[in-house]
Design a protein around this motif. Sequence first.
Motif, short mmCIF file in Angstrom:
data_model
loop_
_atom_site.label_atom_id
_atom_site.label_comp_id
_atom_site.label_asym_id
_atom_site.label_seq_id
_atom_site.Cartn_x
_atom_site.Cartn_y
_atom_site.Cartn_z
N HIS A 11 10.86 -8.20 38.97
CA HIS A 11 9.99 -7.03 38.94
C HIS A 11 8.72 -7.31 38.12
N GLY A 12 8.88 -7.91 36.98
CA GLY A 12 7.72 -8.26 36.16
C GLY A 12 6.83 -9.30 36.80
N HIS A 13 7.45 -10.29 37.47
CA HIS A 13 6.68 -11.34 38.15
C HIS A 13 5.81 -10.74 39.25
N TRP A 14 6.40 -9.89 40.07
CA TRP A 14 5.63 -9.28 41.16
C TRP A 14 4.57 -8.33 40.63
N GLY A 15 4.87 -7.60 39.57
CA GLY A 15 3.87 -6.70 39.00
C GLY A 15 2.68 -7.43 38.41
N LEU A 16 2.95 -8.49 37.66
CA LEU A 16 1.84 -9.29 37.11
C LEU A 16 1.09 -10.04 38.20
N GLY A 17 1.79 -10.40 39.27
CA GLY A 17 1.12 -11.03 40.42
C GLY A 17 0.08 -10.09 41.03
N GLN A 18 0.40 -8.80 41.08
CA GLN A 18 -0.57 -7.82 41.59
C GLN A 18 -1.76 -7.66 40.65
N VAL A 19 -1.51 -7.75 39.36
CA VAL A 19 -2.61 -7.70 38.39
C VAL A 19 -3.54 -8.89 38.60
N ILE A 20 -2.96 -10.06 38.82
CA ILE A 20 -3.77 -11.26 39.08
C ILE A 20 -4.56 -11.09 40.35
N THR A 21 -3.93 -10.57 41.40
CA THR A 21 -4.62 -10.36 42.68
C THR A 21 -5.80 -9.41 42.51
N ASP A 22 -5.63 -8.37 41.70
CA ASP A 22 -6.67 -7.37 41.54
C ASP A 22 -7.80 -7.81 40.61
N TYR A 23 -7.50 -8.56 39.56
CA TYR A 23 -8.49 -8.77 38.51
C TYR A 23 -8.95 -10.20 38.29
N VAL A 24 -8.31 -11.18 38.90
CA VAL A 24 -8.74 -12.57 38.72
C VAL A 24 -9.47 -13.00 39.98
N HIS A 25 -10.67 -13.54 39.82
CA HIS A 25 -11.50 -13.92 40.95
C HIS A 25 -11.92 -15.38 40.83
N GLY A 26 -12.08 -16.02 41.96
CA GLY A 26 -12.43 -17.43 41.99
C GLY A 26 -11.21 -18.28 42.24
N ASP A 27 -11.37 -19.37 42.96
CA ASP A 27 -10.22 -20.19 43.36
C ASP A 27 -9.50 -20.83 42.18
N THR A 28 -10.24 -21.46 41.29
CA THR A 28 -9.61 -22.15 40.16
C THR A 28 -8.94 -21.17 39.19
N PRO A 29 -9.60 -20.08 38.80
CA PRO A 29 -8.90 -19.13 37.91
C PRO A 29 -7.65 -18.52 38.55
N ILE A 30 -7.68 -18.28 39.85
CA ILE A 30 -6.50 -17.73 40.52
C ILE A 30 -5.35 -18.73 40.48
N LYS A 31 -5.66 -20.00 40.75
CA LYS A 31 -4.61 -21.03 40.70
C LYS A 31 -4.03 -21.17 39.30
N LEU A 32 -4.91 -21.15 38.28
CA LEU A 32 -4.43 -21.25 36.90
C LEU A 32 -3.59 -20.03 36.51
N ALA A 33 -4.05 -18.84 36.90
CA ALA A 33 -3.30 -17.63 36.56
C ALA A 33 -1.94 -17.61 37.26
N ASN A 34 -1.90 -18.02 38.52
CA ASN A 34 -0.62 -18.05 39.24
C ASN A 34 0.33 -19.09 38.65
N THR A 35 -0.21 -20.24 38.25
CA THR A 35 0.62 -21.25 37.60
C THR A 35 1.19 -20.72 36.28
N GLY A 36 0.33 -20.07 35.50
CA GLY A 36 0.79 -19.46 34.26
C GLY A 36 1.83 -18.38 34.49
N LEU A 37 1.66 -17.63 35.58
CA LEU A 37 2.63 -16.57 35.90
C LEU A 37 3.99 -17.17 36.25
N TYR A 38 3.99 -18.24 37.04
CA TYR A 38 5.27 -18.88 37.38
C TYR A 38 5.95 -19.45 36.14
N ILE A 39 5.16 -20.05 35.25
CA ILE A 39 5.73 -20.59 34.01
C ILE A 39 6.29 -19.45 33.15
N LEU A 40 5.52 -18.37 33.01
CA LEU A 40 5.97 -17.22 32.23
C LEU A 40 7.26 -16.63 32.81
#
Length: 157
Positions: A100-129
Amino acid sequence: MAASVLLRAGLGGPRGAQMALLGRTLLRRPAALVTVVDRSAPARPSHSSAPQGHGGSKAASLHWTGERAVSVLLLGLLPAAYLYPGPAMDYSLAAALTLHGHWGLGQVITDYVHGDTPIKLANTGLYILSAVTFAGLCYFNYNDVGICKAVAMLWSL
């Protein structure tokens, strides 16, 4: 006097009030606003396209259904954890809360992180978290009192 003005303007008929409120001039954009809006249009697709990581609308629909199912499952798991604490409930809570937390934070990343490299870094950090969270909850369940007992201990303070 006012009635004659309305009749001359063509607003005295049955659709006159609609025309007064929705006149053609109110429905058009000013020319200056049109050019500003066209220049500020996003260069890449926005939320109307399929979400990242989901190939088509069927996969996105199934993902959305899965998110809702986990949310409803949590609504039932929380009272069940209070009534029937134990290892099975602890590990079920660990999995459901992490997902539940993973999917919720994934939506935050989708809404607020822009650009290819920042999205990849944020998603990698989300998977690690998410992996560290699940591993930590499982470690806590195995080596300590477990989620249910820990919450009961907090409530008893």
